[in-house]
Design a protein around this motif. Structure first.
Motif, PDB file in Angstrom:
ATOM      1  N   VAL A  52       0.828  -1.199   0.000  1.00 29.81           N
ATOM      2  CA  VAL A  52       0.000   0.000   0.000  1.00 29.81           C
ATOM      3  C   VAL A  52       0.864   1.249   0.000  1.00 29.81           C
ATOM      4  O   VAL A  52       0.506   2.281  -0.565  1.00 29.81           O
ATOM      5  CB  VAL A  52      -0.967   0.001   1.210  1.00 29.81           C
ATOM      6  CG1 VAL A  52      -0.209   0.096   2.531  1.00 29.81           C
ATOM      7  CG2 VAL A  52      -1.957   1.156   1.107  1.00 29.81           C
ATOM      8  N   ALA A  56       0.634   4.008  -2.795  1.00 29.85           N
ATOM      9  CA  ALA A  56       0.312   5.378  -2.379  1.00 29.85           C
ATOM     10  C   ALA A  56       1.375   6.351  -2.871  1.00 29.85           C
ATOM     11  O   ALA A  56       1.073   7.486  -3.278  1.00 29.85           O
ATOM     12  CB  ALA A  56       0.206   5.446  -0.854  1.00 29.85           C
ATOM     13  N   GLU A 111      -5.241  11.190   2.163  1.00 29.37           N
ATOM     14  CA  GLU A 111      -5.556   9.897   1.554  1.00 29.37           C
ATOM     15  C   GLU A 111      -4.520   8.835   1.933  1.00 29.37           C
ATOM     16  O   GLU A 111      -4.869   7.673   2.218  1.00 29.37           O
ATOM     17  CB  GLU A 111      -5.623  10.045   0.030  1.00 29.37           C
ATOM     18  CG  GLU A 111      -5.827   8.739  -0.722  1.00 29.37           C
ATOM     19  CD  GLU A 111      -7.075   7.987  -0.312  1.00 29.37           C
ATOM     20  OE1 GLU A 111      -7.097   6.750  -0.466  1.00 29.37           O
ATOM     21  OE2 GLU A 111      -8.036   8.642   0.155  1.00 29.37           O
ATOM     22  N   ARG A 114      -5.257   7.709   5.439  1.00 28.50           N
ATOM     23  CA  ARG A 114      -6.417   6.815   5.488  1.00 28.50           C
ATOM     24  C   ARG A 114      -6.048   5.393   5.073  1.00 28.50           C
ATOM     25  O   ARG A 114      -6.360   4.419   5.762  1.00 28.50           O
ATOM     26  CB  ARG A 114      -7.524   7.356   4.574  1.00 28.50           C
ATOM     27  CG  ARG A 114      -8.832   6.577   4.654  1.00 28.50           C
ATOM     28  CD  ARG A 114      -9.695   6.831   3.432  1.00 28.50           C
ATOM     29  NE  ARG A 114      -9.064   6.321   2.215  1.00 28.50           N
ATOM     30  CZ  ARG A 114      -9.070   5.039   1.869  1.00 28.50           C
ATOM     31  NH1 ARG A 114      -9.644   4.120   2.647  1.00 28.50           N
ATOM     32  NH2 ARG A 114      -8.486   4.657   0.751  1.00 28.50           N
ATOM     33  N   SER A 115      -5.356   5.280   3.929  1.00 23.39           N
ATOM     34  CA  SER A 115      -5.005   3.944   3.440  1.00 23.39           C
ATOM     35  C   SER A 115      -4.018   3.251   4.371  1.00 23.39           C
ATOM     36  O   SER A 115      -4.061   2.022   4.538  1.00 23.39           O
ATOM     37  CB  SER A 115      -4.435   4.039   2.025  1.00 23.39           C
ATOM     38  OG  SER A 115      -3.287   4.858   2.003  1.00 23.39           O
ATOM     39  N   SER A 116      -3.144   4.024   4.998  1.00 26.48           N
ATOM     40  CA  SER A 116      -2.164   3.433   5.917  1.00 26.48           C
ATOM     41  C   SER A 116      -2.839   2.910   7.181  1.00 26.48           C
ATOM     42  O   SER A 116      -2.483   1.846   7.698  1.00 26.48           O
ATOM     43  CB  SER A 116      -1.094   4.470   6.275  1.00 26.48           C
ATOM     44  OG  SER A 116      -0.379   4.882   5.127  1.00 26.48           O
ATOM     45  N   VAL A 118      -5.912   1.876   7.407  1.00 24.45           N
ATOM     46  CA  VAL A 118      -6.608   0.652   7.004  1.00 24.45           C
ATOM     47  C   VAL A 118      -5.635  -0.523   6.975  1.00 24.45           C
ATOM     48  O   VAL A 118      -5.941  -1.626   7.434  1.00 24.45           O
ATOM     49  CB  VAL A 118      -7.273   0.844   5.623  1.00 24.45           C
ATOM     50  CG1 VAL A 118      -7.792  -0.491   5.092  1.00 24.45           C
ATOM     51  CG2 VAL A 118      -8.415   1.852   5.705  1.00 24.45           C
ATOM     52  N   ARG A 119      -4.425  -0.317   6.450  1.00 29.60           N
ATOM     53  CA  ARG A 119      -3.441  -1.384   6.385  1.00 29.60           C
ATOM     54  C   ARG A 119      -2.959  -1.792   7.783  1.00 29.60           C
ATOM     55  O   ARG A 119      -2.683  -2.966   8.028  1.00 29.60           O
ATOM     56  CB  ARG A 119      -2.260  -0.942   5.515  1.00 29.60           C
ATOM     57  CG  ARG A 119      -1.129  -1.967   5.392  1.00 29.60           C
ATOM     58  CD  ARG A 119      -1.640  -3.334   4.896  1.00 29.60           C
ATOM     59  NE  ARG A 119      -2.243  -3.268   3.588  1.00 29.60           N
ATOM     60  CZ  ARG A 119      -1.602  -3.516   2.464  1.00 29.60           C
ATOM     61  NH1 ARG A 119      -0.320  -3.836   2.490  1.00 29.60           N
ATOM     62  NH2 ARG A 119      -2.235  -3.453   1.321  1.00 29.60           N
TER      63      ARG A 119
END
Length: 396
Positions: A52, A56, A111, A114-116, A118-119
């Motif tokens: 990710v 990203a 963003e 957010r993705s981090s 989630v990971r």
């Protein structure tokens, strides 16, 4: 710089508007090409490894490419000549481009965070290979080169937009280095740091983005001129024959190389109007040649009246005791029936916290102690530029 020598005609003449614009457009095109290539390489590496943070980082490069487009458009629009609706030109488009780029940096940081997160909550195995590590290493080298290119170009043409681009490239170097470190640790120590490192990078980007947004907004909101520029203008004006002092300097920024200013200049009232007007005209012409549109207001002051000069010095000493940043100007003595009215202006800096009424009363009290038969008529001026020396300080 090699790119400037290859693609910009007369590249050393950075004071020329067309050369300045050429630097900006070259920087924008360079950013678009480099970031699109980096995005393609990182996206492929991210898909292959399932990382990710690499994906990203690829999206970050894609946003940087769009920032290059915005920068290119901004410099192109800033070239437009003045028209009926915009008599001061369109140079502020460059500031708007810098602001949009700073906002994009903030959005990318949000963003990525957010993705981090989630990971971190839902960890997944990541398999890094040598190809991915090479892509990241090459990306770091390219971004260092872009950072240096943007930074030098920004210094040469005085561009906040390119300074923002240089800061963004610096952020990319840090973020990609962090991803590379996480990848190496994950590969050789079997510890998954992908999400944690991505979150750390995102927080850094957000912190940097807030500062960039603030810096980009300053010229749009009316940033105070640099003290160095103010002193340079003051010293140049004081160099003209017959000028005794300056005050009430205001500088309006309508974009890089599009500044307008107004100032009050004190000269002896005993001189002929033709003589003083010629000096004022020369000041305005010389500043116009230097790229600053200057409007000069003439303030005649009495120089042959020893009493007025003495009172001016006394007032200067009084206000400096109250606050060293204060200064007086336009001192006049008006004879009334039984008293002498002392009329003058006192310049106070922005943020001066003493109430106006209290300041006037304190000055009047000091003057009454020296001259019991004097009354004061005081006008308080807010200084819109860093404090300058008063005429009294200059003369004495």
């Amino acid at each position: 710089m090699l790119l400037a020598r290859l693609f910009i005609k007369d590249y050393k003449n950075t004071d020329k508007p067309s050369v300045r614009s050429a630097y900006g457009k070259l920087a924008g095109l360079t950013g678009i090409v480099c970031n699109l290539l980096l995005c393609a390489g990182k996206f492929a590496a991210g898909v292959l490894t399932g990382s990710v943070s690499i994906t990203a980082d690829a999206l970050n490069n894609l946003s940087d490419a769009s920032s290059g487009v915005i920068s290119l458009i901004g410099f192109k629009l800033a070239e437009k000549s003045a028209d009926e609706e915009h008599p001061y030109g369109h140079a502020r488009y460059e500031y708007l481009a810098g602001f949009v780029m700073a906002v994009i940096i903030l959005l990318i940081g949000a963003e990525l965070l957010r993705s981090s997160v989630v990971r971190i909550i839902h960890p997944e195995p990541v398999e890094f290979g040598m190809a991915a590590l090479i892509v990241l290493a090459v990306s770091i080298a390219v971004k260092i080169g872009m950072m240096l290119f943007y930074g030098k170009s920004a210094r040469l043409i005085g561009s906040d937009t390119l300074r923002t681009a240089a800061a963004d490239s610096r952020n990319d170097v840090i973020s990609t280095s962090a991803v590379l470190i996480a990848a190496a640790i994950s590969e050789f120590a079997a510890v998954q740091l992908d999400g944690i490192m991505g979150a750390a990078v995102a927080l850094f980007i957000l912190y940097s983005g807030v500062g960039l947004v603030k810096d980009a907004m300053n010229p749009l909101l009316g940033k105070a001129p640099d003290a160095e520029l103010v002193e340079k203008i003051r010293a140049k004006i004081m160099s003209y024959e017959g000028v005794l002092g300056t005050h009430d300097l205001m500088i309006h920024d309508y974009g890089p190389a599009r500044k307008f200013a107004s100032v009050h200049v004190e000269m002896a009232g005993e001189r002929s109007l033709s003589e003083t007007h010629e000096v004022v005209d020369k000041i305005e012409r010389d500043f116009m040649r230097a790229g600053l549109s200057m409007l000069v207001h003439l303030d005649p002051i009495v120089t042959e009246d020893c009493t007025t000069g003495k009172v001016h010095r006394e007032l200067s000493e009084i206000v400096v005791k109250i606050d060293p940043r204060l200064s007086v100007h336009d001192v006049r003595l008006v004879q009334c029936a039984e008293r002498t009215k002392c009329v003058f202006d006192v310049a106070v800096p922005k943020g001066f916290d003493m109430p106006e009424r209290e300041l006037v009363e304190e000055i009047s009290g000091f003057m009454s102690a020296i001259h019991p038969d004097y009354s004061c008529s005081v006008t308080v001026d807010i200084s819109y530029a860093p404090v300058q020396k008063s005429a009294g300080e200059t003369e004495e």
